[in-house]
Every structure is written in C-alpha cells, then in structure tokens.
Design a protein around this motif. Structure first.
Motif, short mmCIF file in Angstrom:
data_model
loop_
_atom_site.label_atom_id
_atom_site.label_comp_id
_atom_site.label_asym_id
_atom_site.label_seq_id
_atom_site.Cartn_x
_atom_site.Cartn_y
_atom_site.Cartn_z
N CYS A 1 36.36 72.98 -37.47
CA CYS A 1 35.18 71.94 -36.93
C CYS A 1 33.99 73.04 -36.35
N ARG B 1 34.27 72.60 -31.69
CA ARG B 1 34.98 73.27 -30.85
C ARG B 1 36.09 74.23 -31.76
N HIS C 1 38.29 73.40 -33.99
CA HIS C 1 39.46 72.75 -34.06
C HIS C 1 40.02 73.22 -35.25
N CYS D 1 34.93 65.26 -36.26
CA CYS D 1 36.42 65.85 -35.94
C CYS D 1 37.27 64.84 -35.43
N ALA E 1 39.62 65.52 -33.59
CA ALA E 1 40.26 66.54 -32.50
C ALA E 1 39.31 66.30 -31.19
N CYS E 2 37.88 66.47 -31.65
CA CYS E 2 36.98 66.34 -30.83
C CYS E 2 36.87 64.98 -30.16
ZN LIG Z 1 36.87 69.32 -33.19
#
Ligand SMILES: [Zn+2]
Ligand SMILES: [Zn+2]
Length: 387
Positions: free
Chosen positions: A336, A339, A341, A359, A361-362
């Motif tokens: 991503c 960050r 990920h 994303c 995960a973000c």
């Molecule tokens: Zn992310």
C-alpha cells in the motif's frame, strides 16, 4: 487403527487403568471402577480396534459414540499446548533465490538486507467444522501463523503436523527459547486474523460439497417446476374450454391450489437444502522453533520498509510473505502507498460503495473516502460462513 489403539492405551493408563496390547488391534484393559463406569466397560475388557473381533471384545472406532466418551474423558486437556522443537538443519545456502520464488510484489521492489538465526512462535490452530444440509460433512481445518512475521501457513501445515507426530520427543521450551521467541499475540489480534483467513479457506475446502448441494437443489427445483407447469397447463386448458360458471370456478380454484402447492413445495426445498455451518476452535499448539530470518527491504514509490520472512527448518522452506489484510490465498501481495502494508489484492480493492480503492490494513473499519463500513463488506462476502 494402531494410532487410535496407542492413544487409547496412553489415555487409559493416565486414568489409572492397566493396559496390555493383546494383538496389533487389541487392547486388554483392567480399569478402576469410576473409569469403567464412565466408559461403560466390564472389569476386564478386551478392546478391538480393527476388523479382528474376538468373542466378547468391545469394538472401538471413530464412529459411534466412542468419540464422545473419549472426549468427555479428556475434558479440556490437550486443547492448548506449547512445544519446542530444535531440528538440526543447516540454514539455506541461497536465501536470495528462495525469496525470488516466495515473494511476488507486482507494485513494489525488494532487496534482501540480511539473514540471521532467530526464534519464532508458530500458533497452529485446529478447527472442527460441521456443514449440515440434506447431507453432512465434518472435518478439521488447520490454520497456522508465525507470530514473529505474521505469515499464514496453509498446505504446509499437513507436512508440519506429520513431522511433529513423527517426533515423539516432546520438549517444553527452555526459558531462553521463550525469551527469544515472540510473545503470544493478544487474543483479539488472533481472532481478527482468523476471521479474515478462515472463511475463504473453509469455503474453498467445502467447494465440492457446496457444488453438489447446488446441483441437487437445482435438479429438484427443475422437477418441481416441470410437474407443476404440466398441472397448470392442463387446468388452464380446461378453464378455457369450460362450458358453464360452475366449471370455470372449479378450474380457477384448481389453478390457485396448484400455485399454492408449488410455492409451499419450493419453501420445503429451500428448507431441506439450507446450509447450517458450525465451526469450533478445538486446539491450539504453540510451536517454539529456531528459524532462519530474512530481512527484506521493500520499496514502493518514495517509501521503504523492512519486513521479515522466516525459513522453517522443519519444512525446509520459506514461509509465505505476511498478509496484513485480506485472506492471502494467493502468493502475490500488493504494497500500500501509505504505510507499505502487504495485503492480498482484494484488500487494496475498490470500496463497494464509492468505488475508490483503499488499503484495508490502514483502514480496517471503514472506507476513508465515504465511510462505508468494511464489516458490511465482509458480511456480504462471507455472510454464510460466519465463525
Ligand atoms: Zn496500508
Ligand atoms: Zn467508499
């Protein structure tokens, strides 16, 4: 059935019985009264685990109620365990080449930064599932995770369990190994991963069963449709040629009854073929293991980040890359922008509501653009496979 016989011998001995193997599939048991009562055995019992069944022997197998009797005897024992294994295996000679096979990052570049011995903690989880419709499927599905790197183990697990079963030397981890290995993840973190990883795997695992279920349902529905269509056609024909009001009323009532019956039968069919799925977490084994840890620098646009991949000496292979959002069924990971990920492709996909990619995960809770809940997205995808 030698495994079952040995397991029962072990368990009964622990419960205070005297056991003696009387043949490859036979076990002589002298059990104390409370144990006898719980298992429904005579004072001197001959347990038969195979086809050979001498007169008076008690047949024991995985079918019937023996699973329940043994389950009641075990209680909560064996649900959780921690084990250390220290295989004597030389580290991989060419980690760069291994990474080349394991890492597939379509939108980023990577470089091996270093490799060094390390310890990890794998949590190997076993889930028992029951899928019940007009037929029943039961089984065990396993999921493993590396608590140092976040890697998920899939097919590799079968080999891992075989290797562990073949090694009778059960060692509890030394304090040094426990200090060097990562601490267990908090339960919520394990749960979040299981919620993302288990349903698609279970769904793939049950795909043949679900396909044949669908086929039977379609076949029965077609038959039902055909039968009622014929009835309907005949009644409609009689209505068209009716000679008086009484006949017309009779045929109209008949048409209504056919439609009612058809709807009712369709409901029955839906009920018969409805799928009830239950999944229960039955066992967790923490495996403390020395690994060879590769540090990998990942670059995406102006960002960079270091992630770890462990080489597992029991499997003699590199773990898959971690998956920080999504199920990670495929080998490829997208990186991503925000960050860096590592996620599967779906977890960087467009929002189902506004169409903007983001994303997961973000933004695990909701789309950052429109606020659409990611939970609703999950439910839409895996609603029928809730765990
Ligand atoms: Zn992310
Ligand atoms: Zn959105």
């Amino acid at each position: 059935m030698a495994d079952l016989r040995d397991f029962m011998a072990d368990l009964l001995e622990r419960e205070g019985a005297a056991v003696d193997p009387a043949g490859p599939d036979l076990l002589e048991v002298l059990a104390p009264p409370p144990l006898r009562e719980r298992l429904g055995l005579p004072e001197m019992a001959l347990l038969a685990f195979g086809a050979e069944r001498p007169a008076g022997a008690v047949p024991v197998g995985l079918d019937g109620d023996w699973l329940e009797r043994v389950g009641a005897l075990l209680g909560e024992r064996g649900r959780r365990a921690v084990r250390m294994v220290v295989p004597e295996v030389a580290p991989p000679a060419d980690p760069e080449r291994l990474l080349g096979h394991a890492l597939e990052l379509p939108n980023a570049v990577w470089r091996l930064k270093g490799a060094a011995p390390a310890w990890t903690r794998y949590r190997l989880l076993s889930f028992r599932y029951t899928a019940l419709s007009d037929e029943k499927r039961e089984g065990v599905l396993r999921l493993g995770l590396n608590m140092a790197t976040g890697a998920l183990l899939d097919g590799e697990q079968a080999v891992l369990w075989d290797r562990l079963a073949a090694d009778p030397d059960w060692r509890t981890p030394t304090p040094e190994a426990l200090r060097a290995a990562p601490s267990p993840w908090p339960a919520e973190r394990v749960d979040a991963l299981v919620r993302a990883a288990l349903p698609p795997r279970l769904s793939a695992h049950l795909a043949p069963f679900l396909r044949s279920l669908r086929r039977r349902l379609d076949r029965d529905r077609d038959r039902l449709h055909e039968y009622h269509q014929d009835l309907h056609r005949e009644a409609a024909k009689r209505l068209a040629t009716a000679r008086d009001d009484a006949e017309r009323q009779r045929e109209t009532a008949r048409l209504e009854a056919i439609a009612r019956e058809y709807t009712g039968k369709l409901d029955d069919l839906r009920h018969n073929y409805a799928l009830a799925l239950t999944v229960e977490r039955v066992q967790a084994l923490d495996l403390i293991l020395p690994v060879h840890r590769l540090s990998v620098l990942i670059r995406r646009r102006k960002g960079e980040r270091v992630v770890s991949l462990d080489w597992n000496p029991l499997l003699r292979q590199l773990d898959p890359p971690p998956v920080e959002a999504g199920a990670g069924l495929e080998r490829a990971r997208l990186v991503c922008d925000e960050r860096l990920h590592l996620t599967d492709a779906a977890a960087q996909g467009p929002c189902v509501s506004c169409g903007k990619p983001f994303c997961r995960a973000c933004h695990p809770q909701a789309c950052p653009k429109c606020g659409h809940s990611a939970q609703a997205e999950d439910d839409a995808m895996f609603g029928s496979l809730a765990v």
